[in-house]
Motif scaffolding. Structure first.
Motif, PDB file in Angstrom:
ATOM      1  N   ALA A 291       0.818  -1.214   0.000  1.00 59.90           N
ATOM      2  CA  ALA A 291       0.000   0.000   0.000  1.00 59.90           C
ATOM      3  C   ALA A 291       0.854   1.267   0.000  1.00 59.90           C
ATOM      4  N   GLY A 292       2.179   1.099  -0.025  1.00 66.45           N
ATOM      5  CA  GLY A 292       3.070   2.259  -0.072  1.00 66.45           C
ATOM      6  C   GLY A 292       3.454   2.833   1.271  1.00 66.45           C
ATOM      7  N   ARG A 293       3.213   2.080   2.344  1.00 66.44           N
ATOM      8  CA  ARG A 293       3.539   2.563   3.693  1.00 66.44           C
ATOM      9  C   ARG A 293       4.915   2.044   4.110  1.00 66.44           C
ATOM     10  N   ALA A 294       5.965   2.788   3.821  1.00 68.90           N
ATOM     11  CA  ALA A 294       7.318   2.385   4.198  1.00 68.90           C
ATOM     12  C   ALA A 294       7.594   2.714   5.666  1.00 68.90           C
ATOM     13  N   THR A 295       7.070   3.834   6.145  1.00 64.28           N
ATOM     14  CA  THR A 295       7.266   4.228   7.540  1.00 64.28           C
ATOM     15  C   THR A 295       6.099   3.716   8.367  1.00 64.28           C
ATOM     16  N   LEU A 296       6.412   2.910   9.388  1.00 65.20           N
ATOM     17  CA  LEU A 296       5.374   2.350  10.248  1.00 65.20           C
ATOM     18  C   LEU A 296       5.330   3.027  11.607  1.00 65.20           C
ATOM     19  N   ARG A 297       6.425   3.619  12.018  1.00 67.13           N
ATOM     20  CA  ARG A 297       6.484   4.331  13.298  1.00 67.13           C
ATOM     21  C   ARG A 297       7.718   5.213  13.282  1.00 67.13           C
ATOM     22  N   HIS A 298       7.938   5.938  14.382  1.00 66.76           N
ATOM     23  CA  HIS A 298       9.140   6.751  14.538  1.00 66.76           C
ATOM     24  C   HIS A 298       9.835   6.362  15.838  1.00 66.76           C
ATOM     25  N   SER A 299      11.139   6.403  15.813  1.00 64.57           N
ATOM     26  CA  SER A 299      11.946   6.059  16.979  1.00 64.57           C
ATOM     27  C   SER A 299      11.586   6.979  18.141  1.00 64.57           C
ATOM     28  N   PRO A 300      11.373   6.437  19.344  1.00 62.47           N
ATOM     29  CA  PRO A 300      11.013   7.282  20.480  1.00 62.47           C
ATOM     30  C   PRO A 300      12.128   8.245  20.894  1.00 62.47           C
ATOM     31  N   ARG A 301      13.377   7.884  20.659  1.00 62.54           N
ATOM     32  CA  ARG A 301      14.492   8.761  21.044  1.00 62.54           C
ATOM     33  C   ARG A 301      14.823   9.787  19.980  1.00 62.54           C
ATOM     34  N   ALA A 302      15.160   9.315  18.796  1.00 61.98           N
ATOM     35  CA  ALA A 302      15.639  10.209  17.742  1.00 61.98           C
ATOM     36  C   ALA A 302      14.522  10.735  16.843  1.00 61.98           C
ATOM     37  N   GLY A 303      13.370  10.092  16.874  1.00 63.82           N
ATOM     38  CA  GLY A 303      12.268  10.519  16.024  1.00 63.82           C
ATOM     39  C   GLY A 303      12.436  10.120  14.563  1.00 63.82           C
ATOM     40  N   THR A 304      13.395   9.233  14.292  1.00 62.99           N
ATOM     41  CA  THR A 304      13.638   8.810  12.919  1.00 62.99           C
ATOM     42  C   THR A 304      12.634   7.743  12.476  1.00 62.99           C
ATOM     43  N   ALA A 305      12.401   7.687  11.185  1.00 69.76           N
ATOM     44  CA  ALA A 305      11.425   6.752  10.623  1.00 69.76           C
ATOM     45  C   ALA A 305      11.878   5.309  10.806  1.00 69.76           C
ATOM     46  N   ARG A 306      10.921   4.447  11.087  1.00 76.07           N
ATOM     47  CA  ARG A 306      11.163   3.014  11.223  1.00 76.07           C
ATOM     48  C   ARG A 306      10.140   2.266  10.382  1.00 76.07           C
ATOM     49  N   GLY A 307      10.536   1.099   9.860  1.00 73.94           N
ATOM     50  CA  GLY A 307       9.635   0.297   9.043  1.00 73.94           C
ATOM     51  C   GLY A 307      10.054  -1.153   9.092  1.00 73.94           C
ATOM     52  N   ALA A 308       9.486  -1.943   8.208  1.00 71.59           N
ATOM     53  CA  ALA A 308       9.821  -3.365   8.161  1.00 71.59           C
ATOM     54  C   ALA A 308      11.292  -3.518   7.798  1.00 71.59           C
ATOM     55  N   PHE A 309      12.018  -4.338   8.549  1.00 69.93           N
ATOM     56  CA  PHE A 309      13.447  -4.503   8.329  1.00 69.93           C
ATOM     57  C   PHE A 309      13.803  -5.971   8.126  1.00 69.93           C
ATOM     58  N   CYS A 310      13.651  -6.786   9.167  1.00 74.23           N
ATOM     59  CA  CYS A 310      14.069  -8.190   9.055  1.00 74.23           C
ATOM     60  C   CYS A 310      12.968  -9.075   8.469  1.00 74.23           C
ATOM     61  N   LEU A 311      11.715  -8.687   8.637  1.00 74.63           N
ATOM     62  CA  LEU A 311      10.541  -9.422   8.154  1.00 74.63           C
ATOM     63  C   LEU A 311      10.434 -10.844   8.687  1.00 74.63           C
ATOM     64  N   MET A 312      11.043 -11.090   9.862  1.00 75.62           N
ATOM     65  CA  MET A 312      10.900 -12.422  10.469  1.00 75.62           C
ATOM     66  C   MET A 312      10.735 -12.353  11.981  1.00 75.62           C
ATOM     67  N   GLY A 313      10.410 -11.171  12.519  1.00 72.32           N
ATOM     68  CA  GLY A 313      10.069 -11.054  13.923  1.00 72.32           C
ATOM     69  C   GLY A 313      11.211 -10.919  14.892  1.00 72.32           C
ATOM     70  N   VAL A 314      12.392 -10.551  14.420  1.00 71.10           N
ATOM     71  CA  VAL A 314      13.550 -10.464  15.298  1.00 71.10           C
ATOM     72  C   VAL A 314      13.839  -9.030  15.745  1.00 71.10           C
ATOM     73  N   CYS A 315      13.650  -8.048  14.864  1.00 73.05           N
ATOM     74  CA  CYS A 315      14.204  -6.711  15.104  1.00 73.05           C
ATOM     75  C   CYS A 315      13.284  -5.718  15.813  1.00 73.05           C
ATOM     76  N   GLN A 316      12.001  -5.887  15.843  1.00 76.08           N
ATOM     77  CA  GLN A 316      11.054  -4.980  16.490  1.00 76.08           C
ATOM     78  C   GLN A 316      10.879  -3.640  15.767  1.00 76.08           C
ATOM     79  N   GLU A 317      11.431  -3.476  14.581  1.00 71.35           N
ATOM     80  CA  GLU A 317      11.325  -2.210  13.855  1.00 71.35           C
ATOM     81  C   GLU A 317       9.917  -1.955  13.325  1.00 71.35           C
ATOM     82  N   CYS A 318       9.140  -2.990  13.104  1.00 73.68           N
ATOM     83  CA  CYS A 318       7.811  -2.828  12.504  1.00 73.68           C
ATOM     84  C   CYS A 318       6.689  -2.821  13.544  1.00 73.68           C
ATOM     85  N   LEU A 319       6.987  -2.387  14.763  1.00 68.76           N
ATOM     86  CA  LEU A 319       5.958  -2.347  15.797  1.00 68.76           C
ATOM     87  C   LEU A 319       4.823  -1.406  15.422  1.00 68.76           C
TER      88      LEU A 319
END
Length: 95
Positions: free
Chosen positions: A40-68
C-alpha cells in the motif's frame, strides 16, 4: 541448477479491507500486515522514540522490532500479524 519459475501464477487470499490510522487499505487475507502495508506504499510504520527517525519493516521475520504497530489496541510486530477483514492498525502517534 536451472532457474525456478512460477509457471501458473500465485493464488492470493481473498481481498479484504483493513483500517490503517483510520483509513481503509486494501489487502489480501493471509498475507502479513508488513507485506500489505508495503504494497500500500507505507514504508514508515512508526518513529523512533528517542531520535524521532522513521522506522519500518526490516528483518521481516520477527527479530528486530522495527515494525511495531498497534493492532486492535495491542502492540504487535507487523511482520508477524496475518491480515484479516476489519483489522484496525495504528502506525502514527506514540507506541
Amino acid at each position: 541448477m536451472p532457474a525456478v519459475r512460477i509457471a501458473h501464477g500465485i493464488e492470493r487470499g481473498r481481498s479484504v479491507t483493513i483500517l490503517v490510522d483510520g483509513q481503509p487499505v486494501a489487502a489480501h487475507e493471509g498475507e502479513t500486515l508488513a507485506a500489505a502495508l508495503a504494497a500500500a506504499g507505507r514504508a514508515t510504520l512508526r518513529h523512533s522514540p528517542r531520535a524521532g527517525t522513521a522506522r519500518g519493516a526490516f528483518c521481516l521475520m520477527g527479530v528486530c522490532q522495527e515494525c511495531l504497530v498497534r493492532v486492535d489496541g495491542r502492540l504487535c510486530q507487523a511482520c508477524r500479524v496475518v491480515v484479516a477483514e476489519g483489522l484496525a492498525v495504528e502506525c502514527r502517534g506514540s507506541l
